[in-house]
Design a protein around this motif. Structure first.
Motif, PDB file in Angstrom:
ATOM      1  N   ILE A  62       0.813  -1.218   0.000  1.00 18.18           N
ATOM      2  CA  ILE A  62       0.000   0.000   0.000  1.00 18.18           C
ATOM      3  C   ILE A  62       0.846   1.268   0.000  1.00 18.18           C
ATOM      4  O   ILE A  62       0.305   2.361  -0.057  1.00 18.18           O
ATOM      5  CB  ILE A  62      -1.003   0.022   1.177  1.00 18.18           C
ATOM      6  CG1 ILE A  62      -0.281  -0.029   2.517  1.00 18.18           C
ATOM      7  CG2 ILE A  62      -1.978  -1.128   1.045  1.00 18.18           C
ATOM      8  CD1 ILE A  62      -1.209   0.126   3.707  1.00 18.18           C
ATOM      9  N   ASP A  63       2.153   1.128   0.080  1.00 15.42           N
ATOM     10  CA  ASP A  63       3.050   2.290   0.048  1.00 15.42           C
ATOM     11  C   ASP A  63       3.765   2.281  -1.296  1.00 15.42           C
ATOM     12  O   ASP A  63       4.432   1.318  -1.642  1.00 15.42           O
ATOM     13  CB  ASP A  63       4.058   2.221   1.191  1.00 15.42           C
ATOM     14  CG  ASP A  63       3.362   2.174   2.537  1.00 15.42           C
ATOM     15  OD1 ASP A  63       2.800   3.208   2.933  1.00 15.42           O
ATOM     16  OD2 ASP A  63       3.354   1.102   3.162  1.00 15.42           O
ATOM     17  N   TYR A  64       3.607   3.352  -2.039  1.00 16.91           N
ATOM     18  CA  TYR A  64       4.144   3.435  -3.396  1.00 16.91           C
ATOM     19  C   TYR A  64       5.068   4.638  -3.525  1.00 16.91           C
ATOM     20  O   TYR A  64       4.882   5.651  -2.855  1.00 16.91           O
ATOM     21  CB  TYR A  64       3.013   3.626  -4.416  1.00 16.91           C
ATOM     22  CG  TYR A  64       2.080   2.462  -4.530  1.00 16.91           C
ATOM     23  CD1 TYR A  64       2.264   1.505  -5.511  1.00 16.91           C
ATOM     24  CD2 TYR A  64       1.003   2.306  -3.655  1.00 16.91           C
ATOM     25  CE1 TYR A  64       1.407   0.423  -5.645  1.00 16.91           C
ATOM     26  CE2 TYR A  64       0.143   1.234  -3.770  1.00 16.91           C
ATOM     27  CZ  TYR A  64       0.351   0.301  -4.762  1.00 16.91           C
ATOM     28  OH  TYR A  64      -0.502  -0.761  -4.880  1.00 16.91           O
ATOM     29  N   VAL A  65       6.036   4.518  -4.415  1.00 20.09           N
ATOM     30  CA  VAL A  65       6.790   5.678  -4.885  1.00 20.09           C
ATOM     31  C   VAL A  65       6.436   5.784  -6.365  1.00 20.09           C
ATOM     32  O   VAL A  65       6.779   4.918  -7.161  1.00 20.09           O
ATOM     33  CB  VAL A  65       8.310   5.517  -4.704  1.00 20.09           C
ATOM     34  CG1 VAL A  65       9.038   6.728  -5.272  1.00 20.09           C
ATOM     35  CG2 VAL A  65       8.662   5.318  -3.235  1.00 20.09           C
ATOM     36  N   LEU A  66       5.697   6.824  -6.695  1.00 21.86           N
ATOM     37  CA  LEU A  66       5.285   7.048  -8.077  1.00 21.86           C
ATOM     38  C   LEU A  66       6.193   8.096  -8.690  1.00 21.86           C
ATOM     39  O   LEU A  66       6.629   9.020  -8.012  1.00 21.86           O
ATOM     40  CB  LEU A  66       3.829   7.530  -8.122  1.00 21.86           C
ATOM     41  CG  LEU A  66       2.804   6.618  -7.471  1.00 21.86           C
ATOM     42  CD1 LEU A  66       1.422   7.249  -7.513  1.00 21.86           C
ATOM     43  CD2 LEU A  66       2.780   5.256  -8.135  1.00 21.86           C
ATOM     44  N   ALA A  67       6.480   7.946  -9.982  1.00 25.09           N
ATOM     45  CA  ALA A  67       7.349   8.899 -10.672  1.00 25.09           C
ATOM     46  C   ALA A  67       6.760   9.216 -12.038  1.00 25.09           C
ATOM     47  O   ALA A  67       6.063   8.385 -12.635  1.00 25.09           O
ATOM     48  CB  ALA A  67       8.754   8.336 -10.821  1.00 25.09           C
ATOM     49  N   SER A  68       7.065  10.401 -12.521  1.00 22.57           N
ATOM     50  CA  SER A  68       6.643  10.777 -13.864  1.00 22.57           C
ATOM     51  C   SER A  68       7.301   9.865 -14.880  1.00 22.57           C
ATOM     52  O   SER A  68       8.478   9.539 -14.768  1.00 22.57           O
ATOM     53  CB  SER A  68       7.040  12.222 -14.170  1.00 22.57           C
ATOM     54  OG  SER A  68       6.371  13.099 -13.312  1.00 22.57           O
ATOM     55  N   ASP A  69       6.548   9.470 -15.865  1.00 21.88           N
ATOM     56  CA  ASP A  69       7.071   8.603 -16.916  1.00 21.88           C
ATOM     57  C   ASP A  69       7.603   9.487 -18.043  1.00 21.88           C
ATOM     58  O   ASP A  69       6.923   9.716 -19.032  1.00 21.88           O
ATOM     59  CB  ASP A  69       5.970   7.670 -17.406  1.00 21.88           C
ATOM     60  CG  ASP A  69       6.507   6.567 -18.297  1.00 21.88           C
ATOM     61  OD1 ASP A  69       7.721   6.334 -18.287  1.00 21.88           O
ATOM     62  OD2 ASP A  69       5.693   5.947 -18.991  1.00 21.88           O
ATOM     63  N   THR A  70       8.810  10.006 -17.855  1.00 13.08           N
ATOM     64  CA  THR A  70       9.413  10.905 -18.842  1.00 13.08           C
ATOM     65  C   THR A  70      10.830  10.444 -19.157  1.00 13.08           C
ATOM     66  O   THR A  70      11.473   9.792 -18.330  1.00 13.08           O
ATOM     67  CB  THR A  70       9.483  12.355 -18.314  1.00 13.08           C
ATOM     68  OG1 THR A  70      10.348  12.382 -17.177  1.00 13.08           O
ATOM     69  CG2 THR A  70       8.113  12.884 -17.919  1.00 13.08           C
ATOM     70  N   PRO A  71      11.342  10.779 -20.328  1.00 12.47           N
ATOM     71  CA  PRO A  71      12.720  10.392 -20.682  1.00 12.47           C
ATOM     72  C   PRO A  71      13.774  11.029 -19.783  1.00 12.47           C
ATOM     73  O   PRO A  71      14.858  10.487 -19.613  1.00 12.47           O
ATOM     74  CB  PRO A  71      12.884  10.890 -22.114  1.00 12.47           C
ATOM     75  CG  PRO A  71      11.519  11.178 -22.608  1.00 12.47           C
ATOM     76  CD  PRO A  71      10.658  11.434 -21.412  1.00 12.47           C
ATOM     77  N   GLU A  72      13.458  12.177 -19.195  1.00 18.16           N
ATOM     78  CA  GLU A  72      14.429  12.872 -18.352  1.00 18.16           C
ATOM     79  C   GLU A  72      14.628  12.200 -16.997  1.00 18.16           C
ATOM     80  O   GLU A  72      15.614  12.434 -16.322  1.00 18.16           O
ATOM     81  CB  GLU A  72      13.993  14.326 -18.103  1.00 18.16           C
ATOM     82  CG  GLU A  72      13.919  15.172 -19.334  1.00 18.16           C
ATOM     83  CD  GLU A  72      12.588  15.015 -20.074  1.00 18.16           C
ATOM     84  OE1 GLU A  72      11.593  14.594 -19.459  1.00 18.16           O
ATOM     85  OE2 GLU A  72      12.558  15.311 -21.278  1.00 18.16           O
ATOM     86  N   LEU A  73      13.686  11.376 -16.599  1.00 21.26           N
ATOM     87  CA  LEU A  73      13.724  10.740 -15.288  1.00 21.26           C
ATOM     88  C   LEU A  73      13.843   9.234 -15.479  1.00 21.26           C
ATOM     89  O   LEU A  73      12.955   8.599 -16.026  1.00 21.26           O
ATOM     90  CB  LEU A  73      12.447  11.066 -14.507  1.00 21.26           C
ATOM     91  CG  LEU A  73      12.361  10.531 -13.094  1.00 21.26           C
ATOM     92  CD1 LEU A  73      13.340  11.275 -12.198  1.00 21.26           C
ATOM     93  CD2 LEU A  73      10.952  10.716 -12.571  1.00 21.26           C
ATOM     94  N   VAL A  74      14.962   8.668 -15.043  1.00 16.78           N
ATOM     95  CA  VAL A  74      15.193   7.235 -15.207  1.00 16.78           C
ATOM     96  C   VAL A  74      15.171   6.581 -13.826  1.00 16.78           C
ATOM     97  O   VAL A  74      15.930   6.966 -12.942  1.00 16.78           O
ATOM     98  CB  VAL A  74      16.542   6.970 -15.912  1.00 16.78           C
ATOM     99  CG1 VAL A  74      16.802   5.469 -16.006  1.00 16.78           C
ATOM    100  CG2 VAL A  74      16.563   7.623 -17.281  1.00 16.78           C
ATOM    101  N   VAL A  75      14.315   5.585 -13.673  1.00  8.44           N
ATOM    102  CA  VAL A  75      14.264   4.832 -12.422  1.00  8.44           C
ATOM    103  C   VAL A  75      15.367   3.785 -12.475  1.00  8.44           C
ATOM    104  O   VAL A  75      15.306   2.847 -13.256  1.00  8.44           O
ATOM    105  CB  VAL A  75      12.884   4.168 -12.231  1.00  8.44           C
ATOM    106  CG1 VAL A  75      12.879   3.337 -10.955  1.00  8.44           C
ATOM    107  CG2 VAL A  75      11.786   5.212 -12.201  1.00  8.44           C
ATOM    108  N   HIS A  76      16.396   3.984 -11.663  1.00  8.79           N
ATOM    109  CA  HIS A  76      17.526   3.053 -11.621  1.00  8.79           C
ATOM    110  C   HIS A  76      17.183   1.822 -10.788  1.00  8.79           C
ATOM    111  O   HIS A  76      17.479   0.697 -11.164  1.00  8.79           O
ATOM    112  CB  HIS A  76      18.761   3.759 -11.065  1.00  8.79           C
ATOM    113  CG  HIS A  76      19.958   2.883 -10.928  1.00  8.79           C
ATOM    114  ND1 HIS A  76      20.630   2.370 -12.004  1.00  8.79           N
ATOM    115  CD2 HIS A  76      20.577   2.393  -9.826  1.00  8.79           C
ATOM    116  CE1 HIS A  76      21.624   1.622 -11.580  1.00  8.79           C
ATOM    117  NE2 HIS A  76      21.606   1.619 -10.267  1.00  8.79           N
TER     118      HIS A  76
END
Length: 98
Positions: A62-76
């Motif tokens: 129930i705990d999420y880390v959401l991020a914008s789905d953009t080319p500038e931001l890469v989820v490592h």
């Protein structure tokens, strides 16, 4: 690629009104960072104190880390620290490359 499992989120997090307007949901442009980096993992961020749920690995995510789905931001990487006790919730986090 939007990897946020909106069906699970709708059932467990969003209220009835939000479910009805999910096509207009502000969550749509975001990705679930843990699911994106660990698509087949079974991990939970919350455990009931009843019945030894943590020891049986029976919890909810129930705990999420959401991020914008953009080319500038890469989820490592993203993580759920199930080994950390002291609460019914466990720490969640994300490593981003900007």
């Amino acid at each position: 690629e939007n990897v946020l499992d909106e069906n699970v989120l709708d059932e467990n997090v969003l209220d009835e009104n939000a479910r009805e307007t999910s096509s207009q949901s502000p969550l749509r442009p975001f990705v679930d960072t843990f699911r994106k980096t660990h698509p087949n993992a079974s991990a939970y961020s919350w455990f009931s104190y009843r019945g030894g749920a943590r020891n049986k690995n029976r919890g909810w995510r129930i705990d999420y880390v959401l991020a914008s789905d953009t080319p500038e931001l890469v989820v490592h990487d993203a993580y759920i620290r199930g080994d950390v006790g002291g609460s019914d919730h466990v720490p969640v986090g994300v490593v981003l490359r900007l």
